[in-house]
Motif scaffolding. Structure first.
Motif, PDB file in Angstrom:
ATOM      1  N   ALA A 135      85.377  18.213  78.723  1.00  0.00           N
ATOM      2  CA  ALA A 135      83.942  18.345  79.025  1.00  0.00           C
ATOM      3  C   ALA A 135      83.219  17.052  78.639  1.00  0.00           C
ATOM      4  O   ALA A 135      82.263  16.649  79.313  1.00  0.00           O
ATOM      5  CB  ALA A 135      83.370  19.535  78.275  1.00  0.00           C
ATOM      6  N   ALA A 136      83.667  16.389  77.566  1.00  0.00           N
ATOM      7  CA  ALA A 136      83.041  15.121  77.174  1.00  0.00           C
ATOM      8  C   ALA A 136      83.222  14.096  78.293  1.00  0.00           C
ATOM      9  O   ALA A 136      82.287  13.352  78.627  1.00  0.00           O
ATOM     10  CB  ALA A 136      83.654  14.614  75.867  1.00  0.00           C
ATOM     11  N   ASP A 137      84.415  14.052  78.907  1.00  0.00           N
ATOM     12  CA  ASP A 137      84.646  13.114  80.021  1.00  0.00           C
ATOM     13  C   ASP A 137      83.648  13.386  81.149  1.00  0.00           C
ATOM     14  O   ASP A 137      83.086  12.458  81.732  1.00  0.00           O
ATOM     15  CB  ASP A 137      86.084  13.252  80.559  1.00  0.00           C
ATOM     16  CG  ASP A 137      87.124  12.814  79.536  1.00  0.00           C
ATOM     17  OD1 ASP A 137      86.809  11.943  78.708  1.00  0.00           O
ATOM     18  OD2 ASP A 137      88.242  13.370  79.559  1.00  0.00           O
ATOM     19  N   ALA A 141      80.691  10.676  82.087  1.00  0.00           N
ATOM     20  CA  ALA A 141      81.017   9.817  83.232  1.00  0.00           C
ATOM     21  C   ALA A 141      80.346  10.231  84.543  1.00  0.00           C
ATOM     22  O   ALA A 141      80.350   9.467  85.503  1.00  0.00           O
ATOM     23  CB  ALA A 141      82.531   9.792  83.418  1.00  0.00           C
ATOM     24  N   THR A 142      79.764  11.426  84.611  1.00  0.00           N
ATOM     25  CA  THR A 142      79.210  11.912  85.886  1.00  0.00           C
ATOM     26  C   THR A 142      77.793  11.373  86.066  1.00  0.00           C
ATOM     27  O   THR A 142      77.014  11.353  85.110  1.00  0.00           O
ATOM     28  CB  THR A 142      79.195  13.458  85.892  1.00  0.00           C
ATOM     29  OG1 THR A 142      80.489  13.920  85.531  1.00  0.00           O
ATOM     30  CG2 THR A 142      78.818  14.015  87.245  1.00  0.00           C
ATOM     31  N   ASP A 143      77.467  10.927  87.292  1.00  0.00           N
ATOM     32  CA  ASP A 143      76.105  10.376  87.449  1.00  0.00           C
ATOM     33  C   ASP A 143      75.068  11.504  87.449  1.00  0.00           C
ATOM     34  O   ASP A 143      75.395  12.681  87.626  1.00  0.00           O
ATOM     35  CB  ASP A 143      76.003   9.427  88.647  1.00  0.00           C
ATOM     36  CG  ASP A 143      76.017  10.132  89.980  1.00  0.00           C
ATOM     37  OD1 ASP A 143      75.456  11.241  90.083  1.00  0.00           O
ATOM     38  OD2 ASP A 143      76.587   9.573  90.933  1.00  0.00           O
ATOM     39  N   GLU A 144      73.836  11.104  87.209  1.00  0.00           N
ATOM     40  CA  GLU A 144      72.784  12.074  86.888  1.00  0.00           C
ATOM     41  C   GLU A 144      72.621  13.154  87.955  1.00  0.00           C
ATOM     42  O   GLU A 144      72.523  14.346  87.633  1.00  0.00           O
ATOM     43  CB  GLU A 144      71.454  11.337  86.653  1.00  0.00           C
ATOM     44  CG  GLU A 144      70.373  12.250  86.140  1.00  0.00           C
ATOM     45  CD  GLU A 144      69.081  11.498  85.813  1.00  0.00           C
ATOM     46  OE1 GLU A 144      69.141  10.348  85.318  1.00  0.00           O
ATOM     47  OE2 GLU A 144      68.003  12.069  86.070  1.00  0.00           O
ATOM     48  N   ALA A 166      68.102  14.181  80.429  1.00  0.00           N
ATOM     49  CA  ALA A 166      68.189  14.060  78.962  1.00  0.00           C
ATOM     50  C   ALA A 166      69.602  13.666  78.531  1.00  0.00           C
ATOM     51  O   ALA A 166      69.779  12.850  77.616  1.00  0.00           O
ATOM     52  CB  ALA A 166      67.782  15.378  78.311  1.00  0.00           C
ATOM     53  N   ILE A 167      70.611  14.207  79.212  1.00  0.00           N
ATOM     54  CA  ILE A 167      72.008  13.878  78.877  1.00  0.00           C
ATOM     55  C   ILE A 167      72.260  12.390  79.144  1.00  0.00           C
ATOM     56  O   ILE A 167      72.815  11.672  78.309  1.00  0.00           O
ATOM     57  CB  ILE A 167      72.996  14.758  79.690  1.00  0.00           C
ATOM     58  CG1 ILE A 167      72.955  16.203  79.173  1.00  0.00           C
ATOM     59  CG2 ILE A 167      74.406  14.191  79.630  1.00  0.00           C
ATOM     60  CD1 ILE A 167      73.790  17.202  79.977  1.00  0.00           C
ATOM     61  N   VAL A 168      71.819  11.925  80.321  1.00  0.00           N
ATOM     62  CA  VAL A 168      72.072  10.525  80.692  1.00  0.00           C
ATOM     63  C   VAL A 168      71.328   9.583  79.736  1.00  0.00           C
ATOM     64  O   VAL A 168      71.875   8.551  79.312  1.00  0.00           O
ATOM     65  CB  VAL A 168      71.699  10.296  82.183  1.00  0.00           C
ATOM     66  CG1 VAL A 168      71.695   8.815  82.537  1.00  0.00           C
ATOM     67  CG2 VAL A 168      72.677  11.058  83.071  1.00  0.00           C
TER      68      VAL A 168
END
Ligand code: SAM
Length: 320
Positions: A135-137, A141-144, A166-168
């Motif tokens: 899940a950390a990956d 790494a996933t775009d917004e 907020a995550i990004v």
């Protein structure tokens, strides 16, 4: 395993009533977990059971049952989406019943180090098979916009864009490593629900589904069940949220000919292939109040069950 409560099987009596194990029958338990369904099937008839689980910890439990029930129980490490290949490789070409109890076990959710829980700090992992991207990956790494789509689609979270943003922003300072770090960021931007449900619940659900390709597995598992069940054999599926239940409901409705037909006046051939399943009940079976009181985790469970007909499989193209 500290802090782990034993898994209590959900809708166990109802699943067994649907499967009606019989002497000489062969059954598949596609989500072995703690083995509650497998043990109950073995206890109901002089039959054989093949247990499948992708989690090495569950497989260890299954190996012990293999020893205790030598010749009657067999454990396979793998995914139920590959159920037919896994069984055929072992010369099992047909089964008399298949149980799927979709989702995580209490052992997985309660063990902080497996990283499924927003309530307990642990590595941001969530991998049932304990291999592949974590899940950390995904979160790092996933775009917004893709992240927002995942959270919206698989978490059914209205505030997905706000959360993804907020995550990004947070991962620019430091990539996410722990469940508590992610939960804290979500709690800052999502107001507390009136019903007391943690604001991180939906986002964690979405990540778990994507990390384990749960929707893809479910679709492949249902199609594999259609291929593997003997005529009269029963498929019993327990789900825990509406996304999964929708997939099962739609599959069984279509395959049993209950879905809307193009026209009642068209001949059967023009309406599509013959039904491969007969529904055991039109409505999903829910746990009773006594079960919910005993095991609150059962409260959102739904069981759908159907018996295989003699009709040929529809296949990937829907049989047309
Ligand atoms: C809810 S638990 C099953 C509990 C079990 N019915 C019992 O009574 O002990 C779900 C289990 O299914 C496994 N699982 C989930 N998705 C899977 C998949 N696609 N293939 C194989 N196992 C899967 C999980 O690792 C977990 O152990």
């Amino acid at each position: 395993m500290s802090g782990t409560s034993p898994h209590i099987s959900v809708l166990l009596a109802e699943v067994i009533a649907a499967l009606t194990p019989r002497d000489g029958g062969v059954y598949a338990d596609g989500t072995f977990g703690a083995g509650g369904y497998s043990r109950a099937i073995l206890g109901h008839a002089r039959c054989a059971v093949w247990g499948i689980d992708r989690d090495p910890d569950a497989v260890t439990t299954g190996r012990n049952l293999e020893t205790a029930e030598a010749g009657r129980f067999h454990m396979i490490e793998g995914r139920f989406g590959d159920l037919d290949e896994l069984l055929r490789q072992r010369d099992v070409n047909q089964v008399d019943g298949i149980a799927l109890d979709i989702g995580v076990s209490s052992m997985q959710i309660d063990q902080a180090e497996r990283g499924f829980s927003f309530a307990k700090d642990g590595p941001l992992d969530m991998r049932m098979a304990q291999s592949g991207p974590t899940a950390a990956d995904v979160v790092n790494a996933t775009d917004e916009s893709d992240l927002a789509d995942i959270i919206y689609r698989y978490g059914e979270e209205r505030l997905s864009r706000r959360i993804a943003k907020a995550i990004v922003a947070a991962r620019k300072d430091k990539p996410f490593e722990r469940t508590s770090e992610l939960a804290a960021v979500i709690r800052k931007v999502v107001p507390k629900h009136a019903d007391g449900i943690d604001p991180a619940t939906r986002t964690f659900q979405a990540l778990r589904i994507i990390v384990n390709d749960e929707m893809g597995e479910l679709e492949r598992g249902l199609a594999a069940a259609e291929r593997m069940l003997a005529p009269g054999g029963v498929l019993a599926v327990v789900t825990f949220h509406s996304l999964e239940d929708r997939v099962v409901k739609s599959f069984l409705k279509t395959r049993s000919g209950e879905a809307a037909r193009p026209s009642r006046h068209l001949p059967q051939a023009a309406q599509g292939p013959e039904a491969t399943f007969t529904l055991l009940s039109r409505r999903a079976i829910r746990p009773g109040s006594e079960e919910v009181a005993r095991n609150p985790r059962s409260r959102s469970a739904k069981l759908r069950a159907a018996a295989r007909t003699e009709a040929p499989c529809w296949g990937r193209d829907g049989g047309r």
